[in-house]
Design a protein around this motif. Structure first.
Motif, PDB file in Angstrom:
ATOM      1  N   ASN A   1     118.402  69.614  16.209  1.00 61.74           N
ATOM      2  CA  ASN A   1     118.612  67.525  16.891  1.00 61.74           C
ATOM      3  C   ASN A   1     119.917  67.371  16.706  1.00 61.74           C
ATOM      4  N   ALA A   2     120.802  67.532  15.751  1.00 57.73           N
ATOM      5  CA  ALA A   2     121.592  66.366  15.698  1.00 57.73           C
ATOM      6  C   ALA A   2     123.177  67.187  15.752  1.00 57.73           C
ATOM      7  N   ARG A   3     123.969  66.198  16.639  1.00 56.36           N
ATOM      8  CA  ARG A   3     125.634  66.940  16.579  1.00 56.36           C
ATOM      9  C   ARG A   3     126.104  67.158  15.895  1.00 56.36           C
ATOM     10  N   GLN A   4     126.072  66.065  15.147  1.00 57.05           N
ATOM     11  CA  GLN A   4     126.964  65.866  13.464  1.00 57.05           C
ATOM     12  C   GLN A   4     126.358  65.192  12.773  1.00 57.05           C
ATOM     13  N   THR A   5     126.897  64.891  12.008  1.00 55.70           N
ATOM     14  CA  THR A   5     126.524  64.631  10.445  1.00 55.70           C
ATOM     15  C   THR A   5     126.275  63.265  10.528  1.00 55.70           C
ATOM     16  N   GLN A   6     126.771  62.059  11.389  1.00 56.27           N
ATOM     17  CA  GLN A   6     126.074  60.951  11.232  1.00 56.27           C
ATOM     18  C   GLN A   6     124.346  61.069  11.766  1.00 56.27           C
ATOM     19  N   GLU A   7     124.712  61.302  12.296  1.00 54.23           N
ATOM     20  CA  GLU A   7     123.360  61.440  13.223  1.00 54.23           C
ATOM     21  C   GLU A   7     122.365  62.063  12.355  1.00 54.23           C
ATOM     22  N   ILE A   8     122.757  63.422  11.544  1.00 48.43           N
ATOM     23  CA  ILE A   8     121.300  63.492  11.069  1.00 48.43           C
ATOM     24  C   ILE A   8     121.012  63.141   9.155  1.00 48.43           C
ATOM     25  N   LEU A   9     121.751  62.144   9.062  1.00 52.14           N
ATOM     26  CA  LEU A   9     121.587  61.448   7.598  1.00 52.14           C
ATOM     27  C   LEU A   9     120.498  60.479   8.581  1.00 52.14           C
ATOM     28  N   THR A  10     120.897  59.929   9.543  1.00 53.22           N
ATOM     29  CA  THR A  10     119.322  59.018  10.018  1.00 53.22           C
ATOM     30  C   THR A  10     118.053  59.764   9.459  1.00 53.22           C
ATOM     31  N   SER A  11     117.661  60.467   9.326  1.00 52.09           N
ATOM     32  CA  SER A  11     116.526  61.493   9.035  1.00 52.09           C
ATOM     33  C   SER A  11     116.650  60.858   7.147  1.00 52.09           C
ATOM     34  N   LEU A  12     117.354  60.483   6.521  1.00 52.32           N
ATOM     35  CA  LEU A  12     117.349  59.954   5.168  1.00 52.32           C
ATOM     36  C   LEU A  12     116.861  58.677   5.072  1.00 52.32           C
TER      37      LEU A  12
ATOM     38  N   GLY B   1     115.378  55.034   4.281  1.00 50.68           N
ATOM     39  CA  GLY B   1     115.810  54.407   4.645  1.00 50.68           C
ATOM     40  C   GLY B   1     116.624  54.382   5.411  1.00 50.68           C
ATOM     41  N   LEU B   2     117.717  55.113   6.117  1.00 51.09           N
ATOM     42  CA  LEU B   2     118.673  54.802   6.345  1.00 51.09           C
ATOM     43  C   LEU B   2     117.998  55.476   7.865  1.00 51.09           C
ATOM     44  N   ARG B   3     118.990  54.265   8.480  1.00 55.52           N
ATOM     45  CA  ARG B   3     119.188  53.701  10.248  1.00 55.52           C
ATOM     46  C   ARG B   3     119.854  54.298  10.911  1.00 55.52           C
ATOM     47  N   PHE B   4     120.726  54.319  11.867  1.00 59.94           N
ATOM     48  CA  PHE B   4     122.184  53.884  12.747  1.00 59.94           C
ATOM     49  C   PHE B   4     121.343  52.234  13.514  1.00 59.94           C
ATOM     50  N   ASP B   5     122.748  51.452  13.181  1.00 57.70           N
ATOM     51  CA  ASP B   5     122.679  49.976  13.380  1.00 57.70           C
ATOM     52  C   ASP B   5     123.687  50.617  14.952  1.00 57.70           C
ATOM     53  N   ALA B   6     122.935  49.885  16.372  1.00 56.28           N
ATOM     54  CA  ALA B   6     123.114  49.934  17.506  1.00 56.28           C
ATOM     55  C   ALA B   6     124.195  49.214  17.275  1.00 56.28           C
ATOM     56  N   LEU B   7     124.083  47.797  16.066  1.00 60.94           N
ATOM     57  CA  LEU B   7     125.752  46.929  17.029  1.00 60.94           C
ATOM     58  C   LEU B   7     126.293  46.910  16.218  1.00 60.94           C
ATOM     59  N   THR B   8     126.835  47.744  15.406  1.00 62.59           N
ATOM     60  CA  THR B   8     127.899  47.889  14.742  1.00 62.59           C
ATOM     61  C   THR B   8     128.460  49.624  15.376  1.00 62.59           C
TER      62      THR B   8
ATOM     63  N   ASN C   1     123.765  52.047   8.411  1.00 61.54           N
ATOM     64  CA  ASN C   1     123.092  51.095   7.087  1.00 61.54           C
ATOM     65  C   ASN C   1     121.349  51.042   6.866  1.00 61.54           C
ATOM     66  N   THR C   2     121.237  50.608   6.047  1.00 60.77           N
ATOM     67  CA  THR C   2     120.104  50.891   5.393  1.00 60.77           C
ATOM     68  C   THR C   2     118.791  49.635   5.144  1.00 60.77           C
ATOM     69  N   MET C   3     117.656  50.262   5.844  1.00 60.00           N
ATOM     70  CA  MET C   3     116.155  49.834   6.298  1.00 60.00           C
ATOM     71  C   MET C   3     115.621  47.996   5.248  1.00 60.00           C
ATOM     72  N   THR C   4     116.541  48.308   4.163  1.00 59.71           N
ATOM     73  CA  THR C   4     115.885  47.588   3.180  1.00 59.71           C
ATOM     74  C   THR C   4     117.662  46.327   2.927  1.00 59.71           C
ATOM     75  N   GLY C   5     118.360  46.542   3.481  1.00 62.37           N
ATOM     76  CA  GLY C   5     119.483  45.762   3.478  1.00 62.37           C
ATOM     77  C   GLY C   5     120.637  46.427   2.517  1.00 62.37           C
TER      78      GLY C   5
ATOM     79  N   LEU D   1     125.969  50.039   1.347  1.00 60.14           N
ATOM     80  CA  LEU D   1     125.898  51.146   1.709  1.00 60.14           C
ATOM     81  C   LEU D   1     127.318  51.736   1.402  1.00 60.14           C
ATOM     82  N   LYS D   2     127.284  52.541   0.919  1.00 59.72           N
ATOM     83  CA  LYS D   2     128.590  53.809   0.569  1.00 59.72           C
ATOM     84  C   LYS D   2     128.358  55.045   0.575  1.00 59.72           C
TER      85      LYS D   2
END
Length: 847
Positions: A212-223, A225-232, A236-240, A243-244
């Motif tokens: 389902n993922a084309r590259q690494t940024q996309e697959i990390l959203t399955s970890l 507490g992590l999500r893709f922030d469309a605004l930036t 990003n983290t769900m908890t606020g 993140l490094k």
């Protein structure tokens, strides 16, 4: 003749039609015989022939989407000793080994999760000769035909300690396997897998997630507490939490993640308790990769709003040859919004005199951030790594507000109008040199040096006049230029003895800022101001295991020295850390205590000044001191095929916190309220949170992620006394993914939190998106701030001097529709440096 050719073409197309039929299925612990019956009924061309009783013991746990019938059969057979013969319309399936007896069982890890693709070998008891063997499937189950009565069984799997025992041929039941904490680091375990360590969890990904993922940024959203922030356009983290992200130990941008194909991910280390050198990081992710082929990786992504000047653009390219690699990436965020609305209310209290002011504004703002990264890497595997990185940053910002002003109970002036303008320009190049050398005896030495230069220019112009324009109330034109130079150097040494590892390090930060300032304190004549800061951080950590319990003990010290044209200040802080972790079924319990200094920024230590409104002045504080943050955290995390769960209870006490303060004072000939940073008495936060993600279908088909927190914030200072506030933040994300299509919805509730003497509302975000993906091309439609107008609000805590309330809105961004286009292309080998330490000076020094 034409009829004859048509008949030939029809017969030629028949097998192609059968092979072209595609199926999607999800089997879990299902008998192979029942699976073959299901596939036979679903196939319009092939008939599948087999003996039911011969294959009934073999079980299938497999999910596939849009697979041809023949390929689907190969998938479900997997590593079983089963053959298939394909004819024109008949597929025969049979067991190769006709033995009447079979060894069956299931392999599980310490958390009762299946151990997939483990090798099971059977040896004769008498002479230990090899007899037969098999491989566990996606559910950890195995079936091995064998006519012996008993045999010596040996089970091996990368990342686990070998299991060896004598077994009777039959049902062996559940076999527990223990993780090998050394072998698991840097290996590939096929299928979704999680291993918990004292300070981190190690993840691999399923075939479905990789597809389902084309590259690494996309697959990390399955970890978790992590999500893709469309605004930036960033993770990003769900908890606020901050993140490094690292790639093989080196800090990575989101563009770096996009240049790595998912099939080259070895595993991902998810640190809930980052190592000592990342003491200021909330969540740390380290992606470990496999060597790739020589060549290049390139791509771009663009996100543009339909009717608003809102744009995110990213470009990246890498090229590798031999042990050398050169890489470049560029990112830009551009915003330009007019007709925004704001309102500021001020209530001044001076003894028994109370006056209030209302500012209603219409403002126009914009900014552009551009980041460049040019890297050269030399990497000799298991020996030497060298990297040099040049990273310029360009930032511009403007803000213009036209205000209508109402003033009450002020004998000097009543209603009026005003304009506030702010312009900022910043240029900040940095050069980073990194070296890692592996030594004999499981030792490593790492050195990192980074130099940064910032050149900033800033103009804040605030002019107000009476309604009849006969009198100018204020005309504050603050101008500042500063040049900042910093040098950050770090050296780290690591040594491993069996289960025990030792880390020692030293980090020095040296910074100097030269200001040229014009403000009200100098009667708008230019003057110079210089500030020096140096911090020295020593640390040592030792980690290992005591029976089932894992531990990590760190001891460090930070020496802080600040001097400027007004004063100087030095202090030493003790920074200990202890982490204990105990495994439980499907997860672990973790306890952490730590202490860290809280350092003031250069702008807070400056003697700058500017006027907000008549009678309210903001200044810096050269006498500001550092604070100390002491924290204790108890957490529990669980992982299951149907859900992920993370809970946390926290107690955080900050002594000598750095916060804004208010007091009446003389500025020139005028009596004003002066707002400046000051050390309060303490800040206290305690409470807990729960984050969970539900996967009803044990896949990415449909997921629900929810975060709920319950926090009590307390702040105490001489200005506001002791103030407490309770908040209950809730946010969620719902995701759907089927084949090439997907959608998601993110929503957060709005809560207020204490920040010094202020209460701030969080951003009222809501994102609805849908996408279509074909191979490396992705089209996405996103509504940012879906059905919500971006609204920002803050107010002061109750006090006897100043009551202030501010809100502003950006109507143009309500339900803002954005179109995103992204494409990436991979060919080749990337030397993703395993950089053990990474630093950067992000404090520009702007006022």
């Amino acid at each position: 003749m034409n009829h004859f050719l048509s008949i030939i073409l029809l017969f030629m197309a028949l097998p192609l039609t059968g092979n072209a039929q595609r199926l999607s299925r999800n089997y879990h612990d299902t008998s192979l015989s029942k699976v073959l019956i299901d596939l036979d009924r679903a196939s319009s061309h092939y008939h599948i022939s087999f003996i039911y009783n011969e294959l009934e013991d073999f079980t299938v746990t497999k999910q596939f989407d849009d697979r041809p019938v023949v390929d689907a059969l190969r998938d479900v057979i997997g590593f079983y000793p089963i053959s298939m013969h394909i004819g024109d319309s008949l597929i025969s399936v049979e067991c190769i080994d006709k033995s009447q007896r079979r060894l069956t069982g299931q392999l599980v890890d310490e958390n009762q999760r299946p151990v997939v693709f483990a090798n099971i070998q059977l040896f004769a008891l008498g002479d230990s000769t090899f007899v037969t063997g098999g491989v566990s499937n996606e559910n950890g189950q195995f079936v091995i035909p064998c006519n012996l009565g008993k045999a010596l069984m040996r089970v091996t799997c990368i990342g686990f300690k070998p299991v060896e025992r004598t077994v009777a041929i039959g049902d062996a039941g559940t076999i527990d396997m223990q993780g090998d904490q050394y072998a698991i680091n840097g290996v590939v375990v096929k299928g979704h897998h999680r291993v918990d360590k004292v300070d981190r969890s190690i993840f691999t990904f399923t075939d479905e997630q990789k597809k389902n993922a084309r590259q690494t940024q996309e697959i990390l959203t399955s970890l978790p507490g992590l999500r893709f922030d469309a605004l930036t356009g960033k993770l990003n983290t769900m908890t606020g939490k901050t993140l490094k992200i690292l790639i093989n130990g080196v800090e990575a941008t989101d563009n770096d993640l996009k240049s790595i194909p998912v099939d080259k991910i070895k595993n991902v280390e998810y640190y809930t308790v980052p190592p000592a050198r990342y003491a200021d990081v909330g969540t740390l992710i380290n992606i470990k990769t496999q060597p790739l082929d020589a060549g290049y990786a390139t791509g771009f992504d663009v996100m543009q709003a339909a009717w608003v000047a809102f744009n995110n653009t990213n470009l990246y390219v890498r090229y590798n040859k031999g042990n050398h690699q050169i890489a470049f990436d560029y990112s830009m965020q551009y915003r330009n919004n007019s007709n925004c609305e704001s309102e500021d209310t001020y209530v001044f209290t001076d003894g028994t005199t109370v006056s209030d002011y209302l500012y209603r504004g219409n403002y126009h703002f914009g900014y552009c951030t551009q980041d460049f990264n040019l890297k050269y890497i030399y990497n000799k595997d298991n020996d030497l790594t060298f990297q040099t990185k040049f990273s310029p940053n360009i930032f511009t910002q403007f803000w213009r507000t036209d205000n209508e002003i109402e003033a009450h109970n002020n004998p000097l002036w009543q209603d009026g109008e005003g304009r506030q303008e702010r312009k900022v320009r910043s240029f900040g190049p940095s050069l980073d040199l990194y070296l890692n050398k592996k030594l004999n005896g499981n030792q490593e030495l790492t050195v990192d040096v980074i130099g940064t230069y910032y050149h900033n220019s800033q103009n804040d112009h605030n002019k107000q006049w009476t309604s009849d324009a006969n009198e100018v109330l204020i005309d504050d034109d603050m101008r500042a230029k500063n040049d900042k130079i910093s040098l950050i150097g770090e050296v780290a040494y690591t040594k491993t003895w069996g289960p025990t590892n030792l880390s020692l390090g030293y980090k020095a930060t040296l910074a100097k800022s030269d200001y040229k300032i014009r403000n009200m304190l100098s009667d708008y004549n230019e003057y110079s101001y210089t500030s020096h800061n140096d911090n020295h951080y020593f640390y040592g950590e030792i980690g290992g295991k005591l029976n089932k319990m894992s531990y990590r003990l760190g001891v460090g010290g930070t020496y802080v020295n600040t001097d400027n044209d007004v004063t100087d200040y030095s202090k030493f802080y003790f920074t200990p850390k202890l982490v204990l972790s105990y495994p439980i079924k499907n997860g672990q319990v973790q306890f952490e205590v730590r202490s860290n200094p809280v350092l003031p920024s250069i702008s807070q230590l400056s003697n700058s000044a500017k006027i907000y409104i008549p009678g309210l002045v903001e200044t810096g504080n050269p006498y500001l001191e550092s604070g100390n943050d002491n924290c204790a955290i108890l957490s529990l995390n669980l992982s299951h095929p149907y859900f992920d769960l993370y809970t946390q209870a926290l107690f955080d006490y900050i002594s000598n916190p750095i916060c804004s303060s208010f007091k009446w004072d003389k500025v020139g000939d005028d009596r004003c309220i002066v707002m400046s940073p000051l050390n309060g008495n303490y800040e206290l936060q305690y409470g807990g949170m729960v984050w969970g993600r539900l996967k009803p279908f044990k896949s990415e088909l449909f997921t629900i992620g929810v975060y709920v927190g319950a926090w009590n914030d307390t702040y105490k200072s001489d200005i506001v006394g002791r103030q407490s506030h309770f908040r209950l933040p809730v946010n969620w994300e719902i995701g759907f993914r089927k084949g090439r299509f997907g959608a998601s919805w993110y929503y957060n509730t709005v809560t207020k939190s204490i920040n010094g003497p202020f209460l701030h509302k969080c951003e009222n975000n809501s994102e609805l998106s849908a996408f279509y993906q074909h191979k490396q091309l992705k089209l996405q439609l996103t509504s940012v701030f879906f059905l919500r107008t971006p609204h920002y609000e803050s107010e002061t805590l109750p006090n006897d001097i100043l009551q202030f309330r501010h809100w502003n809105e950006i109507p143009d961004q309500r339900s803002m529709v954005c179109l995103s286009l992204s494409y990436n292309l991979f060919s080749g080998k990337q030397k993703n440096v395993e950089k053990k330490i990474d630093n950067r000076d992000w404090d520009k020094g702007t006022l």
